[in-house]
Design a protein around this motif. Structure first.
Motif, short mmCIF file in Angstrom:
data_model
loop_
_atom_site.label_atom_id
_atom_site.label_comp_id
_atom_site.label_asym_id
_atom_site.label_seq_id
_atom_site.Cartn_x
_atom_site.Cartn_y
_atom_site.Cartn_z
N ASP A 36 -5.50 28.59 -3.96
CA ASP A 36 -4.17 28.66 -3.37
C ASP A 36 -4.24 28.05 -1.98
N ARG A 37 -3.52 26.98 -1.76
CA ARG A 37 -3.61 26.25 -0.50
C ARG A 37 -3.01 27.05 0.65
N ARG A 38 -1.95 27.81 0.40
CA ARG A 38 -1.29 28.57 1.47
C ARG A 38 -2.18 29.66 2.04
N SER A 39 -2.81 30.42 1.15
CA SER A 39 -3.61 31.55 1.61
C SER A 39 -5.10 31.21 1.74
N SER A 40 -5.47 30.01 1.37
CA SER A 40 -6.87 29.57 1.41
C SER A 40 -7.79 30.49 0.61
N ASN A 41 -7.28 30.97 -0.51
CA ASN A 41 -8.06 31.86 -1.37
C ASN A 41 -8.34 31.19 -2.71
N VAL A 42 -9.42 31.61 -3.32
CA VAL A 42 -9.70 31.21 -4.69
C VAL A 42 -9.09 32.27 -5.59
N LEU A 43 -8.16 31.88 -6.43
CA LEU A 43 -7.46 32.83 -7.30
C LEU A 43 -8.30 33.24 -8.49
N CYS A 44 -9.00 32.29 -9.09
CA CYS A 44 -9.87 32.63 -10.21
C CYS A 44 -10.91 31.53 -10.42
N ASN A 45 -11.94 31.89 -11.15
CA ASN A 45 -13.02 30.98 -11.50
C ASN A 45 -13.21 31.08 -13.01
N ILE A 46 -13.09 29.97 -13.70
CA ILE A 46 -13.21 29.94 -15.15
C ILE A 46 -14.49 29.19 -15.50
N VAL A 103 -9.65 17.06 -9.45
CA VAL A 103 -8.67 18.04 -8.99
C VAL A 103 -7.35 17.79 -9.71
N SER A 104 -6.64 18.87 -10.00
CA SER A 104 -5.30 18.79 -10.56
C SER A 104 -4.41 19.73 -9.76
N TRP A 105 -3.37 19.19 -9.13
CA TRP A 105 -2.45 19.98 -8.29
C TRP A 105 -1.24 20.39 -9.11
N ASN A 106 -0.70 21.58 -8.80
CA ASN A 106 0.55 21.97 -9.45
C ASN A 106 1.69 21.17 -8.85
N LEU A 107 2.91 21.35 -9.38
CA LEU A 107 4.03 20.48 -8.99
C LEU A 107 4.41 20.58 -7.52
N ASP A 108 4.36 21.78 -6.94
CA ASP A 108 4.76 21.91 -5.53
C ASP A 108 3.59 21.77 -4.56
N GLY A 109 2.39 21.52 -5.06
CA GLY A 109 1.24 21.25 -4.20
C GLY A 109 0.65 22.48 -3.53
N THR A 110 0.96 23.67 -4.03
CA THR A 110 0.44 24.89 -3.41
C THR A 110 -0.84 25.39 -4.09
N LYS A 111 -1.05 25.03 -5.32
CA LYS A 111 -2.24 25.46 -6.05
C LYS A 111 -2.95 24.25 -6.64
N ALA A 112 -4.25 24.36 -6.73
CA ALA A 112 -5.05 23.28 -7.29
C ALA A 112 -6.12 23.84 -8.19
N GLN A 115 -2.48 15.97 9.60
CA GLN A 115 -1.61 16.24 10.74
C GLN A 115 -2.28 17.15 11.76
N GLN A 116 -2.98 18.17 11.28
CA GLN A 116 -3.69 19.07 12.19
C GLN A 116 -5.03 18.50 12.64
N ASP A 117 -5.50 17.47 11.94
CA ASP A 117 -6.78 16.81 12.21
C ASP A 117 -7.94 17.80 12.18
N LYS A 118 -7.95 18.64 11.12
CA LYS A 118 -9.04 19.60 10.97
C LYS A 118 -9.16 20.04 9.52
N ILE A 119 -10.28 20.67 9.21
CA ILE A 119 -10.52 21.24 7.89
C ILE A 119 -9.79 22.57 7.83
N THR A 120 -8.92 22.74 6.83
CA THR A 120 -8.13 23.96 6.71
C THR A 120 -8.61 24.89 5.61
N PHE A 121 -9.52 24.42 4.76
CA PHE A 121 -10.01 25.23 3.65
C PHE A 121 -11.43 24.81 3.35
N GLU A 122 -12.28 25.79 3.07
CA GLU A 122 -13.66 25.51 2.71
C GLU A 122 -14.09 26.53 1.68
N TYR A 123 -14.71 26.06 0.59
CA TYR A 123 -15.18 26.98 -0.43
C TYR A 123 -16.43 26.44 -1.10
#
Length: 133
Positions: A76-86, A55-64, A39-47
Motif C-alpha cells: 500500500d503506497r499511502r501507508s507504506s505497508n505490505v498488505l500481504c505476501n503470497i 510490478v503491477s499497479w492498481n487503477l488508482d496507483g495506491t496499491k502495487a 517531487q520530494q526527491d527522496k525514497i518514500t518506501f523501503e521493503y
C-alpha cells in the motif's frame, strides 16, 4: 540529446528500475525495493523483498503487486505497508488488478485471486498456461 536532467544517488546497488505510480519509480536491489518520489526527491518506501522482477499497479496507483518467480508482495503506497505476501511453488506467469481492487494472477496450472487481507484461492485449473493483460 544525451543530456543529464537529474542525478539520483542511492546507497544500495540498484539492478532494476520499474514503473511507479504518478511521480514515482521503483528501484530494485538484490534484497530490497525502494519507491522513489521525484517531487520530494527522496525514497518514500523501503521493503525487504528478494527477487522482485515485475510490478503491477492498481487503477488508482495506491496499491502495487511486486512479484518475481515464486512470490507476490502486495504493498500500500499511502501507508507504506505490505498488505500481504503470497508464496507459490509453481512459477508465477502474470499478475493484474481489476477495477474492484482484486488481484488476479496465474501460474502454469491455475488462475487465482487474492484480496487485500491476504485471502486467496483458485478460480480454475487450466490445461495451458495463460497470461493476463
Amino acid at each position: 540529446d544525451n543530456t543529464i536532467f537529474r542525478t539520483i544517488s542511492c546507497s544500495p546497488k540498484v539492478c532494476r528500475l520499474l514503473a511507479g505510480s504518478l511521480g514515482t519509480f521503483l528501484m530494485v536491489s538484490a534484497e530490497k525495493v525502494f519507491i522513489y518520489d521525484l517531487q520530494q526527491d527522496k525514497i518514500t518506501f523501503e521493503y525487504d523483498t528478494p527477487s522482485v522482477k515485475y510490478v503491477s499497479w492498481n487503477l488508482d496507483g495506491t496499491k502495487a503487486a511486486l512479484y518475481g518467480k515464486h512470490s507476490i508482495y502486495v504493498i500500500d503506497r499511502r501507508s507504506s505497508n505490505v498488505l500481504c505476501n503470497i508464496r507459490e511453488t509453481v512459477n508465477i506467469k502474470s499478475v493484474v488488478w481489476d477495477a474492484r481492487g482484486i488481484l488476479f494472477y496465474t501460474n502454469s496450472n491455475h488462475l487465482k485471486y487474492s484480496l487485500h487481507n491476504g485471502d486467496s484461492g483458485v478460480i480454475c485449473t487450466m490445461q495451458v498456461p495463460a497470461y493476463l493483460i
